[in-house]
Enzyme design. Sequence first.
Site, PDB file in Angstrom:
ATOM      1  N   ASN A   9       0.859  -1.179   0.000  1.00 17.20           N
ATOM      2  CA  ASN A   9       0.000   0.000   0.000  1.00 17.20           C
ATOM      3  C   ASN A   9       0.900   1.236   0.000  1.00 17.20           C
ATOM      4  O   ASN A   9       1.464   1.592   1.021  1.00 17.20           O
ATOM      5  CB  ASN A   9      -0.890  -0.023   1.254  1.00 17.20           C
ATOM      6  CG  ASN A   9      -1.751   1.219   1.376  1.00 17.20           C
ATOM      7  OD1 ASN A   9      -1.819   2.032   0.452  1.00 17.20           O
ATOM      8  ND2 ASN A   9      -2.405   1.371   2.517  1.00 17.20           N
ATOM      9  N   LYS A  11       0.015   4.249  -0.423  1.00 16.80           N
ATOM     10  CA  LYS A  11      -0.672   5.431   0.122  1.00 16.80           C
ATOM     11  C   LYS A  11      -0.464   6.629  -0.815  1.00 16.80           C
ATOM     12  O   LYS A  11      -0.421   6.451  -2.028  1.00 16.80           O
ATOM     13  CB  LYS A  11      -0.185   5.692   1.553  1.00 16.80           C
ATOM     14  CG  LYS A  11      -0.322   4.427   2.421  1.00 16.80           C
ATOM     15  CD  LYS A  11      -0.189   4.672   3.887  1.00 16.80           C
ATOM     16  CE  LYS A  11      -0.348   3.358   4.634  1.00 16.80           C
ATOM     17  NZ  LYS A  11      -0.295   3.522   6.092  1.00 16.80           N
ATOM     18  N   HIS A  93      -9.724   0.915   4.447  1.00 18.66           N
ATOM     19  CA  HIS A  93      -8.494   1.175   5.204  1.00 18.66           C
ATOM     20  C   HIS A  93      -8.797   2.145   6.355  1.00 18.66           C
ATOM     21  O   HIS A  93      -9.610   3.057   6.219  1.00 18.66           O
ATOM     22  CB  HIS A  93      -7.427   1.763   4.272  1.00 18.66           C
ATOM     23  CG  HIS A  93      -6.072   1.798   4.901  1.00 18.66           C
ATOM     24  ND1 HIS A  93      -5.708   2.780   5.799  1.00 18.66           N
ATOM     25  CD2 HIS A  93      -5.012   0.960   4.794  1.00 18.66           C
ATOM     26  CE1 HIS A  93      -4.469   2.544   6.205  1.00 18.66           C
ATOM     27  NE2 HIS A  93      -4.023   1.441   5.617  1.00 18.66           N
ATOM     28  N   GLU A  95      -7.224   4.585   7.491  1.00 19.22           N
ATOM     29  CA  GLU A  95      -6.998   6.008   7.201  1.00 19.22           C
ATOM     30  C   GLU A  95      -8.204   6.613   6.490  1.00 19.22           C
ATOM     31  O   GLU A  95      -8.497   7.803   6.647  1.00 19.22           O
ATOM     32  CB  GLU A  95      -5.698   6.175   6.387  1.00 19.22           C
ATOM     33  CG  GLU A  95      -4.486   5.935   7.283  1.00 19.22           C
ATOM     34  CD  GLU A  95      -3.226   5.533   6.547  1.00 19.22           C
ATOM     35  OE1 GLU A  95      -3.193   5.575   5.304  1.00 19.22           O
ATOM     36  OE2 GLU A  95      -2.254   5.150   7.237  1.00 19.22           O
ATOM     37  N   GLU A 170      -5.480  -4.962  10.532  1.00 16.82           N
ATOM     38  CA  GLU A 170      -4.531  -3.873  10.759  1.00 16.82           C
ATOM     39  C   GLU A 170      -4.916  -3.116  12.027  1.00 16.82           C
ATOM     40  O   GLU A 170      -5.753  -2.194  11.976  1.00 16.82           O
ATOM     41  CB  GLU A 170      -4.539  -2.906   9.580  1.00 16.82           C
ATOM     42  CG  GLU A 170      -4.136  -3.529   8.266  1.00 16.82           C
ATOM     43  CD  GLU A 170      -3.581  -2.492   7.297  1.00 16.82           C
ATOM     44  OE1 GLU A 170      -2.466  -2.703   6.829  1.00 16.82           O
ATOM     45  OE2 GLU A 170      -4.250  -1.489   7.045  1.00 16.82           O
ATOM     46  N   GLY A 176       1.914   2.676  10.713  1.00 16.97           N
ATOM     47  CA  GLY A 176       2.803   3.822  10.562  1.00 16.97           C
ATOM     48  C   GLY A 176       3.477   4.271  11.844  1.00 16.97           C
ATOM     49  O   GLY A 176       4.062   5.351  11.895  1.00 16.97           O
ATOM     50  N   SER A 216       3.124  -1.599  10.439  1.00 22.96           N
ATOM     51  CA  SER A 216       4.567  -1.530  10.700  1.00 22.96           C
ATOM     52  C   SER A 216       5.287  -2.833  10.362  1.00 22.96           C
ATOM     53  O   SER A 216       6.248  -3.206  11.039  1.00 22.96           O
ATOM     54  CB  SER A 216       4.828  -1.106  12.156  1.00 22.96           C
ATOM     55  OG  SER A 216       4.325   0.200  12.387  1.00 22.96           O
ATOM     56  N   GLY A 237       2.798  -0.965   4.339  1.00 23.87           N
ATOM     57  CA  GLY A 237       2.755   0.452   3.972  1.00 23.87           C
ATOM     58  C   GLY A 237       4.148   1.006   3.747  1.00 23.87           C
ATOM     59  O   GLY A 237       4.749   0.823   2.693  1.00 23.87           O
ATOM     60  N   GLY A 238       4.682   1.669   4.749  1.00 21.71           N
ATOM     61  CA  GLY A 238       5.957   2.375   4.604  1.00 21.71           C
ATOM     62  C   GLY A 238       7.069   1.534   3.999  1.00 21.71           C
ATOM     63  O   GLY A 238       7.795   2.004   3.101  1.00 21.71           O
TER      64      GLY A 238
END
Length: 270
Positions: A9, A11, A93, A95, A170, A176, A216, A237-238
């Site tokens: 993802n 983002k 999601h 977010e 999640e 994050g 994470s 993600g990151g």
Amino acid sequence: MRSVIIAANWKMHTVPAEAAGLAATIAARTADPDVMQVICPPFVALAAVRDALAGTGLAVGAQNVHHETTGAYTGEVSAPMLVGLATWVIVGHSERRRDAGETDELIGRKLQRAWDAGLRPILCVGEQLEDREAGRAEAVVDAQLRGALAEVGAGEDARARFAGLVIAYEPVWAIGTGRNARGADAAAMADAIRATLSRLGVADGGSGVPVLYGGSVTAANIAEFLAEPTIDGALVGGASLKPDEMAGIVGRAAVTARARLAVASGNGVT
Ligand code: PGA
């Protein structure tokens, strides 16, 4: 047997020109026939990433989809518009629940649209920190699943639709933050998720639905999750923007995938 899936993802990161290069680099370093990989770039980079990934075996996913198919919804993107650009889509999601006020009911409609268009949805669920601390994590996730899937379950072709479903667990406090959940807690939640799916009428008690962990995830901690037989991969993600991290994550996933395939085919290698 459930696939091992690593979904990236991205983002709101990458412009189309750099997205294509990043996707190509990740594919060159990670492509593995035993791991299902999905790259989810921003909408505007879908075409570039689709072209960059052509022939690699990696799939393309969108990060969101509108709950209607067409109409006066300025700035929105519907499921039929994604056909040809993506084959997967992330829905619900945290977010978007937080920033766009998405409710379980709305998320259920998005799922419906995704299925109608032939897109494979990754439904995200997860509790807030205060829910976990109060011992409500499983109840919150149960309610999210019921809220999103109850209507779908009422449909005549529910069995077929649920067949493509992927759930990403999640925990919101892990996204994050660098603070990942423990593998054992994620595994317990995967059991709880399948119990809910079973009660909602999903075939075989939900045992065929892949459950991913997200929050994470890195190359350093992916093994803790994949060591759990009830966890089938990760929504990253990151770390998914970093080819080195993706190489480590997918490399570990491939080890798990081959071990599970060996067990399934009966030679007992674990
Ligand atoms: P993270 O994000 O890996 O950066 O925590 C995961 C996600 O939001 O899907």
